[in-house]
Write a protein that holds these residues in place. Structure first.
Motif, PDB file in Angstrom:
ATOM      1  N   GLN A 111       1.129  -1.228  -0.358  1.00  0.00           N
ATOM      2  CA  GLN A 111      -0.151  -0.128   0.008  1.00  0.00           C
ATOM      3  C   GLN A 111       0.875   1.148  -0.081  1.00  0.00           C
ATOM      4  O   GLN A 111       0.165   1.961   0.173  1.00  0.00           O
ATOM      5  CB  GLN A 111      -0.756  -0.022   1.618  1.00  0.00           C
ATOM      6  N   ARG A 112       2.132   1.078   0.289  1.00  0.00           N
ATOM      7  CA  ARG A 112       2.779   2.321  -0.082  1.00  0.00           C
ATOM      8  C   ARG A 112       2.814   2.883  -1.134  1.00  0.00           C
ATOM      9  O   ARG A 112       2.900   2.610  -2.042  1.00  0.00           O
ATOM     10  CB  ARG A 112       4.882   1.962   0.289  1.00  0.00           C
ATOM     11  N   PRO A 113       2.404   4.128  -1.340  1.00  0.00           N
ATOM     12  CA  PRO A 113       2.490   5.065  -2.505  1.00  0.00           C
ATOM     13  C   PRO A 113       3.454   4.316  -4.002  1.00  0.00           C
ATOM     14  O   PRO A 113       5.143   5.007  -3.790  1.00  0.00           O
ATOM     15  CB  PRO A 113       3.009   6.339  -2.580  1.00  0.00           C
ATOM     16  N   GLY A 114       3.368   4.009  -4.951  1.00  0.00           N
ATOM     17  CA  GLY A 114       3.740   3.566  -5.958  1.00  0.00           C
ATOM     18  C   GLY A 114       4.460   2.501  -5.823  1.00  0.00           C
ATOM     19  O   GLY A 114       4.954   1.411  -6.710  1.00  0.00           O
ATOM     20  N   TRP A 115       4.561   1.765  -4.769  1.00  0.00           N
ATOM     21  CA  TRP A 115       5.638   0.164  -4.482  1.00  0.00           C
ATOM     22  C   TRP A 115       4.409  -0.597  -5.306  1.00  0.00           C
ATOM     23  O   TRP A 115       5.736  -1.287  -5.833  1.00  0.00           O
ATOM     24  CB  TRP A 115       5.274  -0.056  -3.406  1.00  0.00           C
ATOM     25  N   VAL A 116       3.935  -0.619  -5.337  1.00  0.00           N
ATOM     26  CA  VAL A 116       3.145  -1.883  -6.273  1.00  0.00           C
ATOM     27  C   VAL A 116       3.678  -2.239  -7.529  1.00  0.00           C
ATOM     28  O   VAL A 116       3.227  -3.246  -8.492  1.00  0.00           O
ATOM     29  CB  VAL A 116       1.039  -1.990  -5.944  1.00  0.00           C
ATOM     30  N   GLY A 117       4.256  -0.510  -8.398  1.00  0.00           N
ATOM     31  CA  GLY A 117       4.454  -1.193  -9.543  1.00  0.00           C
ATOM     32  C   GLY A 117       5.814  -1.180 -10.093  1.00  0.00           C
ATOM     33  O   GLY A 117       6.386  -1.272 -10.876  1.00  0.00           O
ATOM     34  N   MET A 118       6.665  -1.232  -8.677  1.00  0.00           N
ATOM     35  CA  MET A 118       8.063  -1.935  -8.740  1.00  0.00           C
ATOM     36  C   MET A 118       8.175  -3.124  -8.965  1.00  0.00           C
ATOM     37  O   MET A 118       7.167  -4.020  -9.077  1.00  0.00           O
ATOM     38  CB  MET A 118       8.994  -1.880  -7.221  1.00  0.00           C
ATOM     39  N   ARG A 119       9.442  -3.744  -9.759  1.00  0.00           N
ATOM     40  CA  ARG A 119       9.447  -4.794 -10.840  1.00  0.00           C
ATOM     41  C   ARG A 119       9.837  -5.911  -9.208  1.00  0.00           C
ATOM     42  O   ARG A 119       9.411  -6.839  -9.172  1.00  0.00           O
ATOM     43  CB  ARG A 119      10.912  -4.822 -11.175  1.00  0.00           C
ATOM     44  N   ALA A 120      10.422  -5.269  -8.356  1.00  0.00           N
ATOM     45  CA  ALA A 120      10.679  -6.217  -6.584  1.00  0.00           C
ATOM     46  C   ALA A 120       9.423  -6.927  -6.594  1.00  0.00           C
ATOM     47  O   ALA A 120       9.275  -8.229  -6.600  1.00  0.00           O
ATOM     48  CB  ALA A 120      11.506  -5.568  -5.756  1.00  0.00           C
ATOM     49  N   LEU A 121       8.187  -5.969  -6.649  1.00  0.00           N
ATOM     50  CA  LEU A 121       6.741  -6.637  -5.943  1.00  0.00           C
ATOM     51  C   LEU A 121       5.841  -7.457  -7.039  1.00  0.00           C
ATOM     52  O   LEU A 121       5.646  -8.448  -7.544  1.00  0.00           O
ATOM     53  CB  LEU A 121       5.649  -5.789  -5.723  1.00  0.00           C
ATOM     54  N   ARG A 122       6.576  -6.527  -8.536  1.00  0.00           N
ATOM     55  CA  ARG A 122       5.201  -7.165  -9.674  1.00  0.00           C
ATOM     56  C   ARG A 122       5.494  -9.090 -10.050  1.00  0.00           C
ATOM     57  O   ARG A 122       5.288  -9.591  -9.963  1.00  0.00           O
ATOM     58  CB  ARG A 122       5.939  -6.686 -11.380  1.00  0.00           C
ATOM     59  N   GLU A 123       7.408  -9.172  -9.343  1.00  0.00           N
ATOM     60  CA  GLU A 123       7.596 -10.851  -9.809  1.00  0.00           C
ATOM     61  C   GLU A 123       8.378 -11.299  -8.246  1.00  0.00           C
ATOM     62  O   GLU A 123       8.813 -12.323  -8.599  1.00  0.00           O
ATOM     63  CB  GLU A 123       8.949 -10.363 -10.528  1.00  0.00           C
ATOM     64  N   GLN A 124       7.833 -10.541  -7.762  1.00  0.00           N
ATOM     65  CA  GLN A 124       7.053 -11.545  -6.263  1.00  0.00           C
ATOM     66  C   GLN A 124       8.835 -11.825  -6.078  1.00  0.00           C
ATOM     67  O   GLN A 124       9.479 -12.328  -5.009  1.00  0.00           O
ATOM     68  CB  GLN A 124       7.013 -12.392  -6.195  1.00  0.00           C
ATOM     69  N   ARG A 125      10.102 -10.495  -6.105  1.00  0.00           N
ATOM     70  CA  ARG A 125      11.473 -10.516  -5.599  1.00  0.00           C
ATOM     71  C   ARG A 125      11.514  -9.975  -4.284  1.00  0.00           C
ATOM     72  O   ARG A 125      11.959  -8.788  -3.737  1.00  0.00           O
ATOM     73  CB  ARG A 125      12.459 -10.076  -5.728  1.00  0.00           C
ATOM     74  N   VAL A 126      10.489 -10.967  -3.303  1.00  0.00           N
ATOM     75  CA  VAL A 126      10.908  -9.901  -1.840  1.00  0.00           C
ATOM     76  C   VAL A 126      10.883 -10.835  -0.736  1.00  0.00           C
ATOM     77  O   VAL A 126      10.770 -12.330  -0.617  1.00  0.00           O
ATOM     78  CB  VAL A 126       9.419  -9.555  -1.579  1.00  0.00           C
TER      79      VAL A 126
END
Length: 292
Positions: A242-257
């Motif tokens: 829910q952090r602003p803009g984070w959902v669009g980052m590559r790491a979150l998109r590709e589940q690299r967390v």
């Protein structure tokens, strides 16, 4: 022959006199405040108010000397049975005094140092912040506890970190990583021991050196950096998307967390004898999430 015997006797007498003088002087350790603490003998009753110090005492094989610890010291398991004496920020002075310690180990930033000293207790303030600090602290505690092989123990730890680094392929060097240490967006900078660990493992830290060891990072800073991999503890991960803009980052998109458990986070955020284990935890994260 008579003269040779006399010389040998004089040499032995000088050695014994020197040894006796050192014993009479006791043990002197200069702590991270620059204060020299003198004890008549190696302490047998120790209170530790910092988990990394607790773990170092035990790694040196002297866990049995601990009579009390802070509320966060939980490794090895045996220390969980000891009386708890508050935390580094809010030590329970009365409980510490009641344990009659020969010395109290605590961080330089801890409250209560002056009050404990005013009550006549010996306080050794040591606070490792970098890998070199952890090595230095182990050496000082080895001297305090009269453990002669502290350097050998540290070399084994450092070799474990090197082995973890060697386990990663060259492709790890291209990874750009964000490591969030605690709630509120506090990150591991390059100057921190965690940042040093990342460098040894070959990955790139998105936090620039000018921001210091553990800076508070604006969420937008991370979005602009767009890391390949995010490392975060389970205590901090809630609401991350829910952090602003984070959902669009590559790491979150590709589940690299990598979401570290509480136990893993304890290992990772303590600059002490479990640093080789911390390197293995981080290397596994890189292999499983960053290099797939």
């Amino acid at each position: 022959m008579k003269h040779l015997a006399i010389r040998r006797w004089l040499t032995a007498a000088a050695w014994l006199a020197c040894t006796g003088a050192l014993h009479a002087a006791g043990i002197q350790i200069t702590d991270d405040r620059g204060v020299t603490v003198t004890l008549a003998q190696s302490p047998q009753r120790i209170v530790s108010l910092l988990p990394s110090l607790t773990e170092t005492v035990c790694e040196l094989g002297q866990c049995h000397r601990l009579v009390g610890v802070d509320r966060y010291s939980n490794h090895p398991a045996s220390v969980r049975k000891l009386p708890q004496t508050g935390g580094g920020i809010d030590p329970n002075i009365e409980a510490i005094v009641a344990l009659r310690p020969d010395v109290v180990l605590m961080a330089t930033s801890s409250r209560g140092v002056q009050r404990l000293e005013a009550l006549g207790l010996k306080v050794l303030a040591l606070e490792p912040k970098k890998s070199s600090d952890a090595q230095r602290v182990m050496g000082k505690l080895g001297q305090l506890l009269e453990v002669p092989d502290a350097d050998r123990i540290w070399r084994a730890i450092d070799a474990g970190v090197a082995a973890a680094a060697q386990s990663l392929p060259p492709g790890a060097r291209s990874l750009r990583v964000y490591y969030e240490v605690s709630a509120g967006g506090y990150a591991a900078g390059t100057q921190s021991f965690i940042g040093e660990m990342m460098a040894r493992l070959g990955v790139q830290n998105i936090v620039t050196p000018d921001l210091g060891p553990f800076p508070r990072i604006n969420p937008e800073y991370v979005v602009r950096a767009n890391p390949d991999l995010i490392m975060i503890g389970t205590r901090n991960v809630q609401g991350m998307e829910q952090r602003p803009g984070w959902v669009g980052m590559r790491a979150l998109r590709e589940q690299r967390v990598c979401v570290f458990t509480e136990a893993e986070s304890d290992v990772l955020v303590r600059p002490g004898p479990r640093m080789a284990e911390a390197a293995r935890v981080m290397a596994r994260c890189i292999s499983e999430k960053g290099l797939r």
